[in-house]
Design a protein around this motif. Structure first.
Motif: not given
Length: 422
Positions: A314-342
């Motif tokens: 499965t090719v995931l449609e979700e967008i993941y955002v990670y910090g400098e230390d590779m910690r996950q900041i957010a995934c597929d939230t409304a804010a993420v979808n407003e900030a990024f588009r693929v």
């Protein structure tokens, strides 16, 4: 070959080893759970019909395809997945599949060698019960009469025994081996041989294979007596007479008339013949019912497994955002979808949405990693996709992005392998 490609191949091989070994262990567990049930049913059914018992073992086949089942991600079964993920190493898979492929290769080589030997054997044409598509040979090897071949079926009889038999006994032998072919026993034996290779570490699968062989011989004895119109006594005499002149052929997937030195099995066959019925119509009915039930059961099980399994990838449609230390900041939230588009594997950033996202998540990093398009094999197994480094420091120029997953031959090969090969 460049070092990058070699590293890529090593990485893919390790991943494939762990991933495939994990799936194979899950199928092994499913088989282990089903075998005791089949043994109980077999014990009940064997007294009534050996023909039906032969097809009972086909229910094990769908278990080999349960490696993608969602069952292993539900309730208590998730501990199996967690245990395998924690303790499975790449070398476990290399060892397991190394033995499995070695067994496959030995099987193939022996079959090729035997086919060449078969061409040098004398062929028999003067028998009244010969089937046009089945070739019958006599051999100088000391072996019990046996049959084999799925596409090009054949029967082989030892020359010294063949010459001593009268015409009626020869017809009995040929009818018995033809019954193996007509009842689909060669297919069953071949499929089960492959199961023993796939689950070579499971001791119960060898017990099932031995019981399948016994069921096959009992079924053929019953079928041949009904089909040939021979008395039980006369058929038993042929069995006992052949027991003096044989050795077992274990090189390939064949059905032998007599097993080597297995007089317990011979005694059971004679007892089964004495207790069985010689009604041809009933035997044919049992054959049809057995095949129909086996096909229906396997199809139903296969359909159920397919509907309750994860897709191959499965090719995931979700967008993941990670910090400098590779910690996950957010995934597929409304804010993420407003900030990024693929679109078309390209990441587009909305400046205002990105600013709101940074404020909402209280991001203080100088840059963030944005991951999308990940290829997921199962929950917990995946890779490839694209990773973009977005600079958020200074002026916050959101157009300042860097694609870390470059369009290289290594990445293309990795994605093809992940999607289509394993």
């Amino acid at each position: 070959m460049s070092d990058d490609i070699l590293k890529m191949i090593k990485s893919i091989a390790d991943f494939a080893s762990i991933y495939c070994f994990s799936k194979c262990m899950k199928t092994l567990l499913c088989g282990l759970c089903l075998i005791p049930v089949l043994l109980v049913v077999h014990r009940i059914l064997r007294k009534k019909s050996a023909i039906l018992c032969c097809y009972l073992w086909t229910l094990l086949v769908p278990m080999a395809f349960m490696g993608m089942s969602k069952l292993f991600y539900q309730r208590y079964f998730v501990y199996v997945t967690a245990y395998l993920a924690k303790y499975t190493k790449a070398w476990h898979g290399y060892l397991y599949f190394g033995v499995m492929f070695a067994l496959f290769m030995v099987f193939i080589i022996k079959n090729i060698y035997f086919r060449r030997t078969l061409k040098r054997m004398s062929q028999i044409y003067d028998t009244s019960v010969i089937n046009e598509r089945v070739k019958i040979y006599v051999s100088d090897i000391n072996a019990s009469p046996f049959s084999g071949g799925i596409i090009r079926p054949y029967i082989v009889a030892p020359r010294d025994v063949w010459e001593r038999l009268d015409q009626k006994s020869r017809d009995v032998v040929i009818r018995h081996e033809l019954a193996h072919i007509n009842l689909g026993h060669i297919v069953l034996l071949t499929v089960f041989r492959f199961l023993t290779y796939i689950w070579w570490i499971n001791p119960l699968i060898y017990l099932c294979e031995r019981m399948l062989k016994e069921d096959i011989e009992h079924a053929c004895d019953e079928y041949t007596i009904a089909d040939a119109g021979i008395t039980k006594h006369a058929y038993g005499c042929v069995l006992i007479g052949l027991a003096e002149h044989f050795c077992q052929n274990t090189n390939i997937a064949v059905a032998s008339f007599i097993e080597q030195n297995d007089f317990r099995a011979l005694k059971e066959r004679i007892q089964y013949i004495g207790a069985g019925k010689a009604d041809k119509n009933e035997v044919i009915f049992q054959k049809r019912v057995g095949i129909a039930l086996a096909l229906a059961s396997v199809l139903l099980l296969s359909a159920g497994i397919a509907m309750t399994s994860y897709s191959r990838y499965t090719v995931l449609e979700e967008i993941y955002v990670y910090g400098e230390d590779m910690r996950q900041i957010a995934c597929d939230t409304a804010a993420v979808n407003e900030a990024f588009r693929v679109e078309d594997k390209k990441l587009y950033i909305d400046a205002e949405g990105f600013e709101r996202f940074l404020q909402e998540e209280q991001v203080s990093d100088e840059y963030v990693y944005v991951s999308f398009g990940t290829v997921m094999k199962l929950p917990g197994f995946g890779g490839c996709g694209d990773v973009v480094l977005v600079d958020v420091a200074g002026t916050g120029d959101t157009d300042d992005v860097l694609y870390l997953s470059s369009d290289t031959i290594e990445n293309r090969l990795a994605e093809i392998f992940l999607k289509y090969i394993i």
